[in-house]
Motif scaffolding. Sequence first.
Motif, PDB file in Angstrom:
ATOM      1  N   MET A   1     -12.986   2.796   2.186  1.00 19.63           N
ATOM      2  CA  MET A   1     -12.737   4.013   1.401  1.00 19.63           C
ATOM      3  C   MET A   1     -11.574   3.829   0.434  1.00 19.63           C
ATOM      4  N   LEU A   2     -10.515   3.202   0.890  1.00 15.66           N
ATOM      5  CA  LEU A   2      -9.360   3.001   0.013  1.00 15.66           C
ATOM      6  C   LEU A   2      -9.694   2.049  -1.125  1.00 15.66           C
ATOM      7  N   MET A   3     -10.526   1.080  -0.825  1.00 11.44           N
ATOM      8  CA  MET A   3     -10.988   0.172  -1.866  1.00 11.44           C
ATOM      9  C   MET A   3     -11.816   0.942  -2.904  1.00 11.44           C
ATOM     10  N   ALA A   4     -12.730   1.781  -2.429  1.00 15.74           N
ATOM     11  CA  ALA A   4     -13.578   2.563  -3.334  1.00 15.74           C
ATOM     12  C   ALA A   4     -12.756   3.528  -4.184  1.00 15.74           C
ATOM     13  N   LEU A   5     -11.696   4.059  -3.599  1.00 16.94           N
ATOM     14  CA  LEU A   5     -10.851   5.015  -4.315  1.00 16.94           C
ATOM     15  C   LEU A   5      -9.774   4.345  -5.168  1.00 16.94           C
ATOM     16  N   ASN A   6      -9.688   3.021  -5.099  1.00 13.09           N
ATOM     17  CA  ASN A   6      -8.691   2.260  -5.852  1.00 13.09           C
ATOM     18  C   ASN A   6      -7.266   2.704  -5.522  1.00 13.09           C
ATOM     19  N   ARG A   7      -6.996   2.820  -4.247  1.00 13.23           N
ATOM     20  CA  ARG A   7      -5.676   3.229  -3.757  1.00 13.23           C
ATOM     21  C   ARG A   7      -4.961   1.999  -3.210  1.00 13.23           C
ATOM     22  N   LYS A   8      -4.413   1.188  -4.107  1.00 12.87           N
ATOM     23  CA  LYS A   8      -3.855  -0.113  -3.731  1.00 12.87           C
ATOM     24  C   LYS A   8      -2.702  -0.020  -2.748  1.00 12.87           C
ATOM     25  N   ASP A   9      -1.794   0.915  -2.937  1.00 11.76           N
ATOM     26  CA  ASP A   9      -0.651   1.019  -2.024  1.00 11.76           C
ATOM     27  C   ASP A   9      -1.113   1.393  -0.621  1.00 11.76           C
ATOM     28  N   GLU A  10      -2.023   2.330  -0.523  1.00 12.87           N
ATOM     29  CA  GLU A  10      -2.558   2.713   0.786  1.00 12.87           C
ATOM     30  C   GLU A  10      -3.403   1.584   1.378  1.00 12.87           C
ATOM     31  N   LEU A  11      -4.132   0.857   0.526  1.00 10.91           N
ATOM     32  CA  LEU A  11      -4.914  -0.283   1.009  1.00 10.91           C
ATOM     33  C   LEU A  11      -3.987  -1.323   1.631  1.00 10.91           C
ATOM     34  N   LYS A  12      -2.894  -1.621   0.960  1.00 14.45           N
ATOM     35  CA  LYS A  12      -1.915  -2.581   1.484  1.00 14.45           C
ATOM     36  C   LYS A  12      -1.419  -2.134   2.858  1.00 14.45           C
ATOM     37  N   LEU A  13      -1.080  -0.880   2.968  1.00 11.72           N
ATOM     38  CA  LEU A  13      -0.614  -0.328   4.233  1.00 11.72           C
ATOM     39  C   LEU A  13      -1.688  -0.444   5.316  1.00 11.72           C
TER      40      LEU A  13
ATOM     41  N   ALA B   1     -13.432  -3.529  -8.171  1.00 12.89           N
ATOM     42  CA  ALA B   1     -12.763  -3.024  -6.971  1.00 12.89           C
ATOM     43  C   ALA B   1     -12.568  -4.143  -5.955  1.00 12.89           C
ATOM     44  N   ALA B   2     -13.562  -5.002  -5.808  1.00 18.94           N
ATOM     45  CA  ALA B   2     -13.459  -6.116  -4.870  1.00 18.94           C
ATOM     46  C   ALA B   2     -12.369  -7.086  -5.297  1.00 18.94           C
ATOM     47  N   LEU B   3     -12.291  -7.409  -6.582  1.00 21.26           N
ATOM     48  CA  LEU B   3     -11.273  -8.341  -7.068  1.00 21.26           C
ATOM     49  C   LEU B   3      -9.866  -7.776  -6.881  1.00 21.26           C
ATOM     50  N   ASP B   4      -9.677  -6.519  -7.274  1.00 24.69           N
ATOM     51  CA  ASP B   4      -8.366  -5.888  -7.092  1.00 24.69           C
ATOM     52  C   ASP B   4      -7.988  -5.818  -5.612  1.00 24.69           C
ATOM     53  N   SER B   5      -8.947  -5.453  -4.791  1.00 26.60           N
ATOM     54  CA  SER B   5      -8.683  -5.315  -3.359  1.00 26.60           C
ATOM     55  C   SER B   5      -8.376  -6.660  -2.717  1.00 26.60           C
ATOM     56  N   MET B   6      -9.094  -7.696  -3.114  1.00 26.03           N
ATOM     57  CA  MET B   6      -8.829  -9.018  -2.542  1.00 26.03           C
ATOM     58  C   MET B   6      -7.428  -9.479  -2.917  1.00 26.03           C
ATOM     59  N   ARG B   7      -6.987  -9.176  -4.136  1.00 27.19           N
ATOM     60  CA  ARG B   7      -5.608  -9.508  -4.534  1.00 27.19           C
ATOM     61  C   ARG B   7      -4.607  -8.795  -3.637  1.00 27.19           C
ATOM     62  N   VAL B   8      -4.853  -7.510  -3.365  1.00 27.16           N
ATOM     63  CA  VAL B   8      -3.967  -6.744  -2.490  1.00 27.16           C
ATOM     64  C   VAL B   8      -3.942  -7.346  -1.091  1.00 27.16           C
ATOM     65  N   VAL B   9      -5.107  -7.704  -0.578  1.00 28.15           N
ATOM     66  CA  VAL B   9      -5.195  -8.284   0.767  1.00 28.15           C
ATOM     67  C   VAL B   9      -4.425  -9.603   0.824  1.00 28.15           C
ATOM     68  N   VAL B  10      -4.631 -10.483  -0.148  1.00 29.89           N
ATOM     69  CA  VAL B  10      -3.942 -11.777  -0.166  1.00 29.89           C
ATOM     70  C   VAL B  10      -2.428 -11.581  -0.267  1.00 29.89           C
ATOM     71  N   GLU B  11      -1.977 -10.673  -1.141  1.00 31.48           N
ATOM     72  CA  GLU B  11      -0.546 -10.378  -1.263  1.00 31.48           C
ATOM     73  C   GLU B  11       0.017  -9.846   0.057  1.00 31.48           C
ATOM     74  N   THR B  12      -0.741  -9.001   0.727  1.00 32.29           N
ATOM     75  CA  THR B  12      -0.288  -8.430   1.994  1.00 32.29           C
ATOM     76  C   THR B  12      -0.201  -9.505   3.072  1.00 32.29           C
ATOM     77  N   PHE B  13      -1.198 -10.363   3.158  1.00 34.53           N
ATOM     78  CA  PHE B  13      -1.148 -11.470   4.122  1.00 34.53           C
ATOM     79  C   PHE B  13       0.062 -12.353   3.852  1.00 34.53           C
ATOM     80  N   LYS B  14       0.318 -12.649   2.580  1.00 36.23           N
ATOM     81  CA  LYS B  14       1.468 -13.484   2.216  1.00 36.23           C
ATOM     82  C   LYS B  14       2.767 -12.819   2.639  1.00 36.23           C
ATOM     83  N   SER B  15       2.884 -11.526   2.400  1.00 34.70           N
ATOM     84  CA  SER B  15       4.073 -10.772   2.793  1.00 34.70           C
ATOM     85  C   SER B  15       4.265 -10.789   4.306  1.00 34.70           C
TER      86      SER B  15
END
Length: 136
Positions: free
Chosen positions: A72-84, A114-128
């Motif tokens: 849902m967060l991916m579909a809504l483009n809510r990157k900060d909430e997706l990271k959380l 949405a998939a590309l943006d979300s995958m970037r968020v996921v990778v950044e979060t894993f790195k963090s």
Amino acid sequence: MTMRPEFETEQFQKGLEVRKEVVGEEYVERSLNAATDFTAPLQKLVTEYCWGDVWTRPGLDRRARSILNLGMLMALNRKDELKLHVRGALNNGMTREEVGEAVLQAGIYCGVPAALDSMRVVVETFKSIDEESSEG
């Protein structure tokens, strides 16, 4: 944490416990400590009803709720909430591979951007997360 009077309900405390377990005590404490007279009602609403009511229902376990949230967060483009909620998904038993699969699954229905943006968020979060683990 400074406890505001409006945060002292039983339902708030129930939600607070779940919220901290899923997304982390540090994040929750920071959010609540930053609450002002203007923003405190929203923190109360989110903690009591989202975390205290819905997240504690017996119909789905936390892992399933995390899978839904990622999509849902991916579909809504809510990157900060997706990271959380990537962090929350890991706390709720999802593996990194499953998080990646959730992005692929949602990407088919939400679209490639949405998939590309979300995958970037996921990778950044894993790195963090990895950096935090190596520091502590």
